[in-house]
Design a protein around this motif. Structure first.
Motif, PDB file in Angstrom:
ATOM      1  N   UNK A  51      -6.013 -29.399 -30.896  1.00 41.56           N
ATOM      2  CA  UNK A  51      -5.050 -29.799 -31.912  1.00 41.56           C
ATOM      3  C   UNK A  51      -4.912 -28.671 -32.929  1.00 41.56           C
ATOM      4  N   UNK A  52      -4.297 -28.934 -34.079  1.00 42.56           N
ATOM      5  CA  UNK A  52      -4.203 -27.922 -35.123  1.00 42.56           C
ATOM      6  C   UNK A  52      -4.559 -28.555 -36.452  1.00 42.56           C
ATOM      7  N   UNK A  53      -4.519 -27.731 -37.519  1.00 44.19           N
ATOM      8  CA  UNK A  53      -5.076 -28.158 -38.814  1.00 44.19           C
ATOM      9  C   UNK A  53      -4.487 -29.469 -39.337  1.00 44.19           C
ATOM     10  N   UNK A  54      -3.252 -29.807 -38.908  1.00 43.26           N
ATOM     11  CA  UNK A  54      -2.620 -31.023 -39.419  1.00 43.26           C
ATOM     12  C   UNK A  54      -3.368 -32.285 -38.961  1.00 43.26           C
ATOM     13  N   UNK A  74      -0.299 -19.984 -35.135  1.00 42.42           N
ATOM     14  CA  UNK A  74       0.354 -18.702 -35.412  1.00 42.42           C
ATOM     15  C   UNK A  74      -0.295 -17.552 -34.629  1.00 42.42           C
ATOM     16  N   UNK A  75      -1.575 -17.704 -34.325  1.00 38.20           N
ATOM     17  CA  UNK A  75      -2.274 -16.571 -33.706  1.00 38.20           C
ATOM     18  C   UNK A  75      -2.718 -16.828 -32.266  1.00 38.20           C
ATOM     19  N   UNK A  76      -2.757 -18.082 -31.834  1.00 40.60           N
ATOM     20  CA  UNK A  76      -3.283 -18.397 -30.500  1.00 40.60           C
ATOM     21  C   UNK A  76      -2.319 -19.320 -29.768  1.00 40.60           C
ATOM     22  N   UNK A  77      -1.885 -18.895 -28.599  1.00 41.69           N
ATOM     23  CA  UNK A  77      -1.008 -19.775 -27.815  1.00 41.69           C
ATOM     24  C   UNK A  77      -1.850 -20.894 -27.188  1.00 41.69           C
ATOM     25  N   UNK A  78      -1.163 -21.957 -26.805  1.00 46.11           N
ATOM     26  CA  UNK A  78      -1.846 -23.058 -26.120  1.00 46.11           C
ATOM     27  C   UNK A  78      -2.482 -22.545 -24.833  1.00 46.11           C
ATOM     28  N   UNK A  79      -1.774 -21.674 -24.134  1.00 48.00           N
ATOM     29  CA  UNK A  79      -2.287 -21.115 -22.876  1.00 48.00           C
ATOM     30  C   UNK A  79      -3.556 -20.301 -23.095  1.00 48.00           C
ATOM     31  N   UNK A  80      -3.586 -19.493 -24.180  1.00 48.76           N
ATOM     32  CA  UNK A  80      -4.794 -18.698 -24.475  1.00 48.76           C
ATOM     33  C   UNK A  80      -5.978 -19.619 -24.764  1.00 48.76           C
ATOM     34  N   UNK A  81      -5.695 -20.703 -25.452  1.00 50.10           N
ATOM     35  CA  UNK A  81      -6.748 -21.667 -25.782  1.00 50.10           C
ATOM     36  C   UNK A  81      -7.295 -22.317 -24.500  1.00 50.10           C
ATOM     37  N   UNK A  82      -6.389 -22.729 -23.631  1.00 49.80           N
ATOM     38  CA  UNK A  82      -6.793 -23.334 -22.353  1.00 49.80           C
ATOM     39  C   UNK A  82      -7.554 -22.311 -21.507  1.00 49.80           C
TER      40      UNK A  82
END
Ligand SMILES: [Mn+2]
Length: 358
Positions: A51-54, A74-82
């Motif tokens: 998720x994100x800070x919200x 802003x700095x990390x795509x969902x794909x990079x996270x996965x």
């Protein structure tokens, strides 16, 4: 067994090392999360809630089984996270929800994932949601109760000269006041010849003397939905309206009296269909008895002349035969019911005899 355990068992049978979920209702069912814009990656090696800070604080409170990962959008795509999770845990394949993910999201994630196969999956969580547990049934009951009360309040104030949109607003306001989170779907409240349109939209048309009024609506309570339709007459009914109404009513009553666990969607549909056929209305009928309901307003099982879904104890479905005669008008009567071993329990209790509102 916990929902996550049932899911992991199912994934093992399917040879899935991990599964990515983006459908908001499936995410809610598996994690308890009531927000939006978040994702789940689940595997026997871990349960990650992205998720994100919200939503971080909310997710930590609600998704107690999950490791909450706050992604900086802003700095990390969902794909990079996965990709990072897959790499850290040496996961070699990832299932995705082919019926829910969009092309752009899938393409973007694929571009960032370095070494895992993507496997399309369909209906894995939906299969777990097919029958409802006792807690879910109680929530749907409450949603039905709110709808019944809100409708009774509407009947006290609806009158000739009120517009469809005003009456729809009144109904939705009543539901909110009675504890609904919102309407289960866009309220259908239509009158006169417009009642031939099964999903007609409330407009500034005034409700007139002699009109059929069809009201198809529901409430959301703690995420769970109800669905009910009643058709009534303003002022005075003519013979053709009464004949049609009584035929649809008989069809609807036949469906709730005959429906039970073990029937296919086709067999359940026939219960109402044969009454409408006998009365010469089948050609103009909706040719679909109803649908499952829960976190979504339309979900499995479905009931129509070609449907092979099998009804099971604990399925919550609608029984809603209708006849729609273009340019003239239509009637639909709908209850939400829970399927039992030898019948059903009707959860919407508003009376169904032809009501003439004076
Ligand atoms: Mn419905």
């Amino acid at each position: 067994m916990k929902r996550t355990e049932r899911l992991l068992k199912k994934m093992e049978e399917l040879g899935l090392e991990s599964l990515f979920l983006n459908n908001v209702q499936n995410i809610r069912y598996i994690s308890g999360y009531t927000g939006t814009d978040s994702y789940i990656l689940i595997s026997p090696k871990g349960k990650w809630f992205i998720t994100d800070y919200r939503y971080t604080e909310q997710a930590k409170n609600e998704c107690v089984e999950f490791e909450v990962i706050e992604r900086n959008r802003q700095t990390t795509t969902l794909g990079q996270c996965v990709n990072q999770i897959l790499k850290d845990n040496n996961i070699k394949n990832i299932g995705f929800e082919r019926d829910h993910i969009n092309y752009g999201m899938l393409e973007d994630i694929k571009n960032d994932v370095e070494a895992a196969d993507f496997i399309p999956t369909s209906g894995i969580i939906e299969e777990l949601r097919y029958t409802k547990d006792e807690e879910e049934i109680q929530l749907i009951k409450k949603a039905c109760e709110i709808a019944d009360k809100a409708f009774a309040e509407l009947l006290k104030v609806i009158k000739v000269g009120m517009t469809e949109a005003e009456a729809a607003l009144e109904l939705e306001y009543n539901m909110r006041k009675l504890g609904a989170e919102g309407p289960a779907f866009d309220t259908i409240l239509i009158s006169g010849a417009k009642t031939s349109m099964p999903h007609g939209i409330p407009s500034d048309k005034k409700i007139e003397h002699g009109d059929f009024v069809t009201v198809d609506f529901g409430a959301i309570y703690k995420g769970y939905r109800s669905d009910m339709t009643r058709t009534f007459i303003m002022g005075e009914a003519n013979d053709e309206q009464i004949r049609l109404y009584n035929s649809v009513l008989e069809a609807q009553v036949a469906s709730v009296e005959g429906i039970k666990a073990g029937l296919t969607g086709k067999e359940a549909d026939d219960l109402a269909g044969k009454v409408l056929e006998r009365d010469g209305y089948y050609e103009h009928s909706g040719k679909s008895l109803g649908h499952g309901i829960g976190l979504d307003v339309h979900e499995k099982p479905f009931m129509n002349p070609i449907c092979q879904d099998v009804l099971k104890e604990g399925c919550v479905v609608t029984c809603e035969p209708g006849v729609y005669i273009p340019g003239w008008g239509g009637v639909r009567i709908e209850d939400t019911v829970v399927i039992t071993a030898d019948g059903c329990e009707i959860l919407t209790h508003t009376p169904k005899e032809l009501l003439i509102v004076k």
